[in-house]
Write a protein that holds these residues in place. Structure first.
Motif, PDB file in Angstrom:
ATOM      1  N   GLN A  35       0.815  -1.219   0.000  1.00 29.46           N
ATOM      2  CA  GLN A  35       0.000   0.000   0.000  1.00 29.46           C
ATOM      3  C   GLN A  35       0.847   1.268   0.000  1.00 29.46           C
ATOM      4  O   GLN A  35       0.357   2.351  -0.355  1.00 29.46           O
ATOM      5  CB  GLN A  35      -0.959   0.007   1.202  1.00 29.46           C
ATOM      6  CG  GLN A  35      -1.859  -1.226   1.277  1.00 29.46           C
ATOM      7  CD  GLN A  35      -2.688  -1.431   0.025  1.00 29.46           C
ATOM      8  OE1 GLN A  35      -3.687  -0.754  -0.191  1.00 29.46           O
ATOM      9  NE2 GLN A  35      -2.253  -2.353  -0.836  1.00 29.46           N
ATOM     10  N   HIS A 100      -7.517   4.132   5.164  1.00 33.50           N
ATOM     11  CA  HIS A 100      -8.920   3.767   5.055  1.00 33.50           C
ATOM     12  C   HIS A 100      -9.063   2.256   5.220  1.00 33.50           C
ATOM     13  O   HIS A 100      -8.090   1.533   5.039  1.00 33.50           O
ATOM     14  CB  HIS A 100      -9.461   4.169   3.679  1.00 33.50           C
ATOM     15  CG  HIS A 100      -9.466   5.639   3.439  1.00 33.50           C
ATOM     16  ND1 HIS A 100     -10.362   6.488   4.047  1.00 33.50           N
ATOM     17  CD2 HIS A 100      -8.667   6.426   2.662  1.00 33.50           C
ATOM     18  CE1 HIS A 100     -10.120   7.725   3.654  1.00 33.50           C
ATOM     19  NE2 HIS A 100      -9.100   7.722   2.815  1.00 33.50           N
ATOM     20  N   PRO A 101     -10.298   1.786   5.502  1.00 36.90           N
ATOM     21  CA  PRO A 101     -10.479   0.332   5.684  1.00 36.90           C
ATOM     22  C   PRO A 101      -9.950  -0.495   4.507  1.00 36.90           C
ATOM     23  O   PRO A 101      -9.403  -1.570   4.711  1.00 36.90           O
ATOM     24  CB  PRO A 101     -11.994   0.185   5.814  1.00 36.90           C
ATOM     25  CG  PRO A 101     -12.486   1.496   6.325  1.00 36.90           C
ATOM     26  CD  PRO A 101     -11.564   2.531   5.760  1.00 36.90           C
ATOM     27  N   GLN A 102     -10.101   0.030   3.292  1.00 34.13           N
ATOM     28  CA  GLN A 102      -9.682  -0.727   2.117  1.00 34.13           C
ATOM     29  C   GLN A 102      -8.151  -0.854   2.063  1.00 34.13           C
ATOM     30  O   GLN A 102      -7.620  -1.841   1.572  1.00 34.13           O
ATOM     31  CB  GLN A 102     -10.192  -0.045   0.827  1.00 34.13           C
ATOM     32  CG  GLN A 102     -11.711   0.047   0.718  1.00 34.13           C
ATOM     33  CD  GLN A 102     -12.317   1.250   1.444  1.00 34.13           C
ATOM     34  OE1 GLN A 102     -11.631   1.977   2.166  1.00 34.13           O
ATOM     35  NE2 GLN A 102     -13.623   1.462   1.257  1.00 34.13           N
ATOM     36  N   ILE A 103      -7.449   0.158   2.566  1.00 38.76           N
ATOM     37  CA  ILE A 103      -5.986   0.107   2.627  1.00 38.76           C
ATOM     38  C   ILE A 103      -5.563  -0.798   3.785  1.00 38.76           C
ATOM     39  O   ILE A 103      -4.622  -1.575   3.666  1.00 38.76           O
ATOM     40  CB  ILE A 103      -5.397   1.522   2.833  1.00 38.76           C
ATOM     41  CG1 ILE A 103      -5.808   2.454   1.698  1.00 38.76           C
ATOM     42  CG2 ILE A 103      -3.893   1.455   3.023  1.00 38.76           C
ATOM     43  CD1 ILE A 103      -5.123   2.178   0.389  1.00 38.76           C
ATOM     44  N   ARG A 104      -6.280  -0.699   4.892  1.00 35.37           N
ATOM     45  CA  ARG A 104      -5.942  -1.517   6.062  1.00 35.37           C
ATOM     46  C   ARG A 104      -6.142  -3.007   5.783  1.00 35.37           C
ATOM     47  O   ARG A 104      -5.515  -3.844   6.438  1.00 35.37           O
ATOM     48  CB  ARG A 104      -6.796  -1.103   7.272  1.00 35.37           C
ATOM     49  CG  ARG A 104      -6.515   0.301   7.763  1.00 35.37           C
ATOM     50  CD  ARG A 104      -6.972   0.504   9.190  1.00 35.37           C
ATOM     51  NE  ARG A 104      -8.408   0.503   9.377  1.00 35.37           N
ATOM     52  CZ  ARG A 104      -9.183   1.581   9.292  1.00 35.37           C
ATOM     53  NH1 ARG A 104      -8.653   2.745   8.955  1.00 35.37           N
ATOM     54  NH2 ARG A 104     -10.478   1.491   9.518  1.00 35.37           N
ATOM     55  N   ALA A 105      -6.975  -3.343   4.792  1.00 36.74           N
ATOM     56  CA  ALA A 105      -7.196  -4.752   4.471  1.00 36.74           C
ATOM     57  C   ALA A 105      -5.920  -5.410   3.956  1.00 36.74           C
ATOM     58  O   ALA A 105      -5.767  -6.627   4.071  1.00 36.74           O
ATOM     59  CB  ALA A 105      -8.317  -4.874   3.422  1.00 36.74           C
ATOM     60  N   ARG A 106      -5.016  -4.652   3.385  1.00 27.80           N
ATOM     61  CA  ARG A 106      -3.787  -5.243   2.830  1.00 27.80           C
ATOM     62  C   ARG A 106      -2.506  -4.692   3.467  1.00 27.80           C
ATOM     63  O   ARG A 106      -1.502  -5.388   3.518  1.00 27.80           O
ATOM     64  CB  ARG A 106      -3.729  -5.000   1.304  1.00 27.80           C
ATOM     65  CG  ARG A 106      -4.772  -5.805   0.557  1.00 27.80           C
ATOM     66  CD  ARG A 106      -4.554  -5.750  -0.941  1.00 27.80           C
ATOM     67  NE  ARG A 106      -3.414  -6.522  -1.388  1.00 27.80           N
ATOM     68  CZ  ARG A 106      -3.423  -7.831  -1.626  1.00 27.80           C
ATOM     69  NH1 ARG A 106      -4.534  -8.514  -1.450  1.00 27.80           N
ATOM     70  NH2 ARG A 106      -2.330  -8.439  -2.052  1.00 27.80           N
TER      71      ARG A 106
ATOM     72  N   PRO B  55     -11.878  -6.085   0.657  1.00 32.21           N
ATOM     73  CA  PRO B  55     -11.696  -5.011  -0.318  1.00 32.21           C
ATOM     74  C   PRO B  55     -10.211  -4.811  -0.615  1.00 32.21           C
ATOM     75  O   PRO B  55      -9.378  -4.953   0.278  1.00 32.21           O
ATOM     76  CB  PRO B  55     -12.280  -3.784   0.406  1.00 32.21           C
ATOM     77  CG  PRO B  55     -12.172  -4.101   1.854  1.00 32.21           C
ATOM     78  CD  PRO B  55     -12.314  -5.587   1.972  1.00 32.21           C
ATOM     79  N   ARG B  57      -7.453  -2.396  -3.297  1.00 33.20           N
ATOM     80  CA  ARG B  57      -7.217  -1.459  -4.406  1.00 33.20           C
ATOM     81  C   ARG B  57      -6.505  -2.239  -5.499  1.00 33.20           C
ATOM     82  O   ARG B  57      -5.339  -2.617  -5.332  1.00 33.20           O
ATOM     83  CB  ARG B  57      -6.315  -0.311  -3.951  1.00 33.20           C
ATOM     84  CG  ARG B  57      -6.776   0.459  -2.732  1.00 33.20           C
ATOM     85  CD  ARG B  57      -8.047   1.243  -2.951  1.00 33.20           C
ATOM     86  NE  ARG B  57      -8.130   2.380  -2.046  1.00 33.20           N
ATOM     87  CZ  ARG B  57      -9.265   2.847  -1.528  1.00 33.20           C
ATOM     88  NH1 ARG B  57     -10.416   2.247  -1.814  1.00 33.20           N
ATOM     89  NH2 ARG B  57      -9.235   3.899  -0.733  1.00 33.20           N
ATOM     90  N   LEU B  60      -3.095  -1.373  -6.593  1.00 26.61           N
ATOM     91  CA  LEU B  60      -1.990  -1.609  -5.664  1.00 26.61           C
ATOM     92  C   LEU B  60      -1.770  -3.102  -5.427  1.00 26.61           C
ATOM     93  O   LEU B  60      -1.297  -3.517  -4.376  1.00 26.61           O
ATOM     94  CB  LEU B  60      -2.239  -0.902  -4.322  1.00 26.61           C
ATOM     95  CG  LEU B  60      -2.404   0.606  -4.368  1.00 26.61           C
ATOM     96  CD1 LEU B  60      -2.473   1.170  -2.945  1.00 26.61           C
ATOM     97  CD2 LEU B  60      -1.269   1.269  -5.133  1.00 26.61           C
ATOM     98  N   HIS B 126     -16.154   3.498   5.979  1.00 21.92           N
ATOM     99  CA  HIS B 126     -15.819   2.716   4.784  1.00 21.92           C
ATOM    100  C   HIS B 126     -16.013   3.530   3.507  1.00 21.92           C
ATOM    101  O   HIS B 126     -15.225   3.417   2.564  1.00 21.92           O
ATOM    102  CB  HIS B 126     -16.642   1.424   4.748  1.00 21.92           C
ATOM    103  CG  HIS B 126     -16.091   0.374   5.653  1.00 21.92           C
ATOM    104  ND1 HIS B 126     -15.479  -0.762   5.175  1.00 21.92           N
ATOM    105  CD2 HIS B 126     -16.007   0.302   6.999  1.00 21.92           C
ATOM    106  CE1 HIS B 126     -15.074  -1.506   6.200  1.00 21.92           C
ATOM    107  NE2 HIS B 126     -15.365  -0.874   7.308  1.00 21.92           N
ATOM    108  N   GLY B 129     -13.286   6.014   2.067  1.00 14.04           N
ATOM    109  CA  GLY B 129     -12.185   5.526   1.248  1.00 14.04           C
ATOM    110  C   GLY B 129     -12.418   5.717  -0.238  1.00 14.04           C
ATOM    111  O   GLY B 129     -11.712   5.114  -1.050  1.00 14.04           O
TER     112      GLY B 129
END
Lengths: 274, 155
Positions: A35, A100-106, B55, B57, B60, B126, B129
């Motif tokens: 990320q 953000h949650p979507q970044i924290r997922a990875r 979820p 990106r 990335l 959520h 983002g």
């Protein structure tokens, strides 16, 4: 906005990853959650010859708690941490502020620390909670205190053949606090502070978002240990100890002043519960 | 590098250059152009897909990292006609140009699949983002409230 070509390695064990690092040296870059690194690759700010993907190294996953400390393996994602109950309060608060949650997922704990963005929360948490970092290479294992690990913005003490495998946090009862100022939720911090005041010990106060590297405010800590309490003098002491740089988002002056206010606020909160 | 993954339930195997981003693989190799690229550094959210229900990106992630994974894109949501959330987007005028929309929808799908209680605070966290230039966000939040079971309690 596409990465330059690289050779791709996908080791399935720590030993295999270390062998690649030993062989490739400075030509290799480790890929954790990606990320922070993949934006850099996309913009071609870095063009490593070899990318070493840690995504299949199962030994680098897991969070466990022993009698006196937390052991967080380096590929633990921020989201996995967020779902973990009974973490040190400052860490639990800090994780929710990471991107953000979507970044924290990875995004991973180890990746955040190894990347050492001066605006990041994790290095400040590591400082305030007296974290120990476990670094492994073919030459052996070493344990490094957070202060020694943090060298400069985007620079750690990791050698080119070393891998951050685990982050250890001592469990110390006592109040902890966290605060961050950002323009919008999920933005990089403009200023932030982490405080831990274990019972019968000196407080630990770290600041981040300064542009300069995350640091402990040792003068403020000493003053508090000697009986200083929140007020304009404490704020002035914090302000004097903090160094910051200016960028397009905020001036150094803004960052220092805001951080000093946050430090005072966290001390106020903590003094109430001691 | 040879990889195998499933995309929207269908298995795909082939040779992929390591530096190819998952977003470009989906759009170019699989012609699934519902996943959009805007900022290409993780900020805008338009490229958001699911990888193993989480979820991600897709700008990335390298396609090779998704080897052995189950990827879900916005195309999966309307397999049986528009989904409840998509219908709510239409009713609430939650899209204009539609560029950010697939990303928002995939975050919605991730929330639905997580099975967790969705409070107003969690929903807004959520949705933060994602960036939208057209709608001013309020219709998007309204559409999510209509379609997901959003409770009013604080997280």
């Amino acid at each position: 906005m596409k990465p330059a070509a690289f050779r791709y390695e996908r080791p399935d064990s720590v030993a295999a990853a270390l062998a690649v690092l030993a062989r490739e040296g400075d030509d290799a870059k480790l890929l954790a959650g990606g990320q922070s690194l993949i934006p850099i690759l996309n913009m071609r700010l870095a063009r490593p010859a070899v990318l070493v993907d840690l995504g299949r190294v199962s030994e680098l996953h897991g969070i466990r708690r022993s009698a006196g400390r937390w052991h967080i393996r380096s590929m633990t994602t921020q989201a996995e941490l967020e779902r973990t109950p009974d973490l040190p309060p400052a860490l639990a608060m800090a994780v929710r502020h990471i991107a953000h949650p979507q970044i924290r997922a990875r995004g991973t704990v180890g990746g955040s620390l190894a990347h050492m963005d001066p605006l990041a929360e994790w290095p400040a948490v590591a400082l305030a909670l007296d974290a120990t970092l476990m670094l492994e290479s073919n030459r052996g294992t070493r344990l490094v205190a957070a202060k020694e690990f943090i060298v400069a913005p985007l620079t750690t003490c990791l050698r080119s053949d070393e891998l951050l495998v685990e982050i250890q946090l001592p469990i110390r009862p006592g109040p902890q606090a966290f605060a961050e100022v950002a323009r919008r939720p999920g933005d990089f911090a403009l200023a932030g502070s982490v405080l831990s005041w274990p019972a019968g010990a000196r407080p630990s106060i770290a600041v981040f978002g300064m542009g300069t590297v995350q640091t402990r405010l040792t003068q403020v800590e000493a003053a508090l240990a000697e009986g200083f309490r929140p007020g304009p003098e404490l704020r002035a002491l914090a302000y004097g100890e903090i160094t910051a740089t200016s960028d397009v988002h905020a001036t150094a002056e803004y960052r220092r002043r805001t951080a000093a206010h946050l430090v005072e606020r966290l001390v106020e909160q903590t003094c109430k519960s001691r | 590098m040879q990889i195998t993954l499933t995309v929207n339930g269908i298995s795909w195997s082939g040779d992929i250059e390591p530096r190819k981003l998952l977003a470009d693989f989906l759009r170019t190799d699989l012609r699934l152009t519902g996943t959009h690229l805007a900022c290409e550094h993780g900020i805008c959210g338009a490229c958001t897909v699911l990888i193993n229900d989480q979820p991600a990106r897709s700008c990335l992630v390298f396609a090779v990292q998704a080897d052995g994974c189950a990827v879900t894109t916005v195309e999966a949501l309307s397999a049986d006609g528009l989904s409840k959330l998509q219908k709510a987007f239409v009713e609430r005028r939650a899209l204009q140009c539609g560029f950010c929309t697939p990303g928002f929808l995939m975050t919605g799908e991730a929330l639905i699949r997580s099975g967790q209680e969705i409070t107003e605070d969690l929903l807004r966290e959520h949705l933060s983002g994602h960036i939208c230039r057209c709608t001013g966000y309020a219709p998007i939040v309204a559409a999510f409230r209509d379609a997901l079971n959003v409770s009013q309690s604080e997280r």
